[in-house]
Structure formats: C-alpha cells, structure tokens
Write a protein that holds these residues in place. Structure first.
Motif, PDB file in Angstrom:
ATOM      1  N   UNK A   5       0.320  -1.417  -0.177  1.00 15.78           N
ATOM      2  CA  UNK A   5       0.194  -0.544  -0.102  1.00 15.78           C
ATOM      3  C   UNK A   5       0.735   1.419  -0.482  1.00 15.78           C
ATOM      4  N   UNK A   6       1.941   1.056   0.074  1.00 18.19           N
ATOM      5  CA  UNK A   6       2.698   2.278   0.890  1.00 18.19           C
ATOM      6  C   UNK A   6       3.850   2.496  -0.712  1.00 18.19           C
ATOM      7  N   UNK A   7       3.107   1.784  -1.823  1.00 16.41           N
ATOM      8  CA  UNK A   7       4.276   1.759  -3.116  1.00 16.41           C
ATOM      9  C   UNK A   7       5.571   1.446  -3.237  1.00 16.41           C
ATOM     10  N   UNK A   8       5.796  -0.191  -2.389  1.00 11.96           N
ATOM     11  CA  UNK A   8       6.973  -0.317  -2.526  1.00 11.96           C
ATOM     12  C   UNK A   8       7.122  -2.122  -3.083  1.00 11.96           C
ATOM     13  N   UNK A   9       7.967  -2.617  -2.971  1.00 15.98           N
ATOM     14  CA  UNK A   9       8.307  -3.486  -3.810  1.00 15.98           C
ATOM     15  C   UNK A   9       9.198  -4.518  -3.433  1.00 15.98           C
ATOM     16  N   UNK A  10       9.028  -5.620  -2.563  1.00 11.80           N
ATOM     17  CA  UNK A  10       9.718  -6.417  -2.085  1.00 11.80           C
ATOM     18  C   UNK A  10      10.059  -7.214  -3.261  1.00 11.80           C
ATOM     19  N   UNK A  11      11.195  -7.076  -2.457  1.00 15.54           N
ATOM     20  CA  UNK A  11      12.861  -7.137  -3.335  1.00 15.54           C
ATOM     21  C   UNK A  11      13.818  -9.040  -2.698  1.00 15.54           C
ATOM     22  N   UNK A  12      14.644  -8.996  -3.521  1.00 19.67           N
ATOM     23  CA  UNK A  12      15.392  -9.784  -2.018  1.00 19.67           C
ATOM     24  C   UNK A  12      16.731  -9.628  -2.555  1.00 19.67           C
ATOM     25  N   UNK A  13      18.164  -9.638  -1.683  1.00 20.85           N
ATOM     26  CA  UNK A  13      19.459  -9.206  -1.808  1.00 20.85           C
ATOM     27  C   UNK A  13      19.840 -10.132  -2.141  1.00 20.85           C
ATOM     28  N   UNK A  14      21.235 -10.789  -3.011  1.00 19.79           N
ATOM     29  CA  UNK A  14      21.517 -12.011  -2.898  1.00 19.79           C
ATOM     30  C   UNK A  14      22.604 -11.653  -3.987  1.00 19.79           C
ATOM     31  N   UNK A  15      23.317 -12.628  -4.071  1.00 18.46           N
ATOM     32  CA  UNK A  15      24.798 -12.283  -5.027  1.00 18.46           C
ATOM     33  C   UNK A  15      25.181 -13.779  -6.036  1.00 18.46           C
ATOM     34  N   UNK A  16      25.133 -12.722  -7.064  1.00 19.02           N
ATOM     35  CA  UNK A  16      25.099 -13.526  -8.302  1.00 19.02           C
ATOM     36  C   UNK A  16      26.519 -13.844  -8.496  1.00 19.02           C
ATOM     37  N   UNK A  17      26.826 -15.360  -8.871  1.00 17.78           N
ATOM     38  CA  UNK A  17      28.103 -15.765  -8.974  1.00 17.78           C
ATOM     39  C   UNK A  17      28.585 -15.778 -10.339  1.00 17.78           C
ATOM     40  N   UNK A  18      27.574 -15.182 -11.455  1.00 20.45           N
ATOM     41  CA  UNK A  18      28.334 -15.354 -12.796  1.00 20.45           C
ATOM     42  C   UNK A  18      28.322 -13.727 -12.952  1.00 20.45           C
ATOM     43  N   UNK A  19      28.258 -12.851 -12.472  1.00 19.89           N
ATOM     44  CA  UNK A  19      28.376 -11.366 -12.706  1.00 19.89           C
ATOM     45  C   UNK A  19      29.426 -11.026 -11.552  1.00 19.89           C
ATOM     46  N   UNK A  20      29.768 -12.270 -10.659  1.00 23.36           N
ATOM     47  CA  UNK A  20      30.189 -11.847  -9.284  1.00 23.36           C
ATOM     48  C   UNK A  20      29.657 -10.862  -8.226  1.00 23.36           C
ATOM     49  N   UNK A  21      28.527  -9.967  -8.217  1.00 21.27           N
ATOM     50  CA  UNK A  21      28.014  -8.817  -7.431  1.00 21.27           C
ATOM     51  C   UNK A  21      26.664  -9.473  -7.021  1.00 21.27           C
ATOM     52  N   UNK A  22      26.146  -8.372  -5.871  1.00 17.10           N
ATOM     53  CA  UNK A  22      25.540  -8.473  -5.099  1.00 17.10           C
ATOM     54  C   UNK A  22      24.208  -7.933  -5.376  1.00 17.10           C
ATOM     55  N   UNK A  23      23.094  -7.888  -5.709  1.00 19.66           N
ATOM     56  CA  UNK A  23      21.618  -7.237  -6.174  1.00 19.66           C
ATOM     57  C   UNK A  23      20.778  -7.215  -6.051  1.00 19.66           C
ATOM     58  N   UNK A  24      19.669  -6.504  -6.360  1.00 20.41           N
ATOM     59  CA  UNK A  24      18.094  -6.884  -5.862  1.00 20.41           C
ATOM     60  C   UNK A  24      18.051  -7.078  -6.662  1.00 20.41           C
ATOM     61  N   UNK A  25      16.986  -8.180  -6.859  1.00 23.01           N
ATOM     62  CA  UNK A  25      15.900  -9.116  -7.643  1.00 23.01           C
ATOM     63  C   UNK A  25      14.451  -9.211  -7.256  1.00 23.01           C
ATOM     64  N   UNK A  26      13.495  -9.449  -8.230  1.00 20.94           N
ATOM     65  CA  UNK A  26      12.546  -9.938  -8.068  1.00 20.94           C
ATOM     66  C   UNK A  26      11.768 -11.533  -7.202  1.00 20.94           C
ATOM     67  N   UNK A  27      11.218 -11.843  -6.552  1.00 18.50           N
ATOM     68  CA  UNK A  27      11.194 -13.288  -6.636  1.00 18.50           C
ATOM     69  C   UNK A  27      10.993 -14.591  -7.418  1.00 18.50           C
ATOM     70  N   UNK A  28      11.237 -14.978  -8.141  1.00 15.98           N
ATOM     71  CA  UNK A  28      10.697 -15.973  -9.164  1.00 15.98           C
ATOM     72  C   UNK A  28      11.474 -16.920  -9.418  1.00 15.98           C
ATOM     73  N   UNK A  29      11.373 -18.512 -10.325  1.00 17.69           N
ATOM     74  CA  UNK A  29      12.106 -19.094 -11.348  1.00 17.69           C
ATOM     75  C   UNK A  29      11.459 -20.259 -11.967  1.00 17.69           C
TER      76      UNK A  29
END
Length: 187
Positions: A58-82
């Motif tokens: 309701x506050x116009x915020x989006x649920x995201x995950x902070x995760x490491x992606x080894x292929x690009x070797x970076x920490x990033x915010x991503x949407x949940x999914x698979x």
C-alpha cells in the motif's frame, strides 16, 4: 492448408545439433543461413520458462531479495521468481516462488508483462506478474536464495538501477512496467 510463404528477411535453419542437455538447459549449435546466402553456426540455449512477481504494498514499495549472483560476481536486488517445473502453470510457479523465497504469500496475481531475455540466443519465455499486497506466512526466506529481503520504494528503483544494484532483465522489465502503470495512474 499450405504453409505461409517465407519472408524475404527470414533466416533458414539447416539443422541443429545438441552440445549439452542438462536438467535446466539444452545447449545446441544451429546451422543457419541469412537471406543473402551467408551461412554460419549460431549457439542456441533452450531453457524452461520462468515466472516472477512484483509484490507492491500500500506504500508503493516492492518486495525484493538482496542476493549474490556468482556469474557476474555482484550483489543485486531481484524480484522473487524462478523456473517453471514441467507442465506447471506460470501463475502457480510465480506464487510458489514468492512463498519459498521470501515467506510472503502474494495476493491476487495479474499478468504484467512477458518477455524473452536474449531473443537472438535464448529460447525462454519469462512472465512477470503483479500482486497488490502479500501476507506473511511465517516461514523464513530460503538462505540459499537471498541474504535479506527488502521493501524497496518505487521512487528508489531508478536510483538503484543507475547504481547497478538492479541489473536482472526480469527485474528491470517488470519494474519498468510497474513504473509505467504508476506514471499513468493505473497502479
């Protein structure tokens, strides 16, 4: 019924040989010919479809995950999914993935956008849904999926993207679609 005639700019596929076939991907090399007669080999990656969800509160915020992606070797915010399981409905996959990865159950899902991440090389349909709200179901997020969760204000999405903290094609495609809804007053 006759086949539709070939268009002038359409490529001809002379064959495709599998290089590797695993549980989640098939890598092959296609023998293709351009309309001008030039012939070459093109790598093709066939991957199961994927589904992800933009959960907006309701506050116009989006649920995201902070995760490491080894292929690009970076920490990033991503949407949940698979990935979709064989014969799984995309919406059911999207719901399952949000619950497994975040511990939140999304409310009514609506299809937002469908895209191909690399249409020249990868055969994979991605579907992004929007959920307006979610209910915490009391399970902790999967430690193998994310270090932490965050409710990211939509107004910070551009800044995080510019800073390289949101880079995934699915996250960016979905978030741009949501920002367009917001800009047109349809969110």
């Amino acid at each position: 019924m006759t086949a539709e005639p070939k268009r002038a700019s359409e490529w001809t596929i002379h064959g495709e040989r599998v290089i590797d076939d695993s549980r989640r991907a098939v890598l092959s090399i296609a023998d293709v010919e351009l309309p001008d007669g030039v012939r070459f080999e093109q790598y093709v990656l066939r991957v199961p479809g994927a589904a992800m969800v933009i959960v907006v509160d309701d506050d116009e915020r989006v649920l995201m995950m902070w995760r490491h992606r080894f292929i690009v070797d970076r920490w990033v915010w991503e949407l949940p999914g698979g990935y979709l399981d064989p014969a799984e409905d995309a919406m059911a996959c999207a719901t399952r993935e949000v619950e497994e990865e975040t511990g939140w159950r999304p409310r009514h899902l609506e299809k937002l956008v469908t895209f191909q991440p690399m249409v020249g090389t990868i055969d994979q349909e991605n579907v992004v849904y929007i959920a307006r709200g979610a209910d915490y179901i009391g399970s902790a997020p999967d430690i193998n999926e994310a270090e932490r969760l965050g409710w990211i204000p939509l107004d910070q999405v551009q800044e995080l993207t510019d800073a390289g903290a949101i880079v995934g094609a699915g996250s960016i495609s979905g978030l741009l679609a949501v920002l367009l809804l917001k800009a047109t007053g349809k969110l």
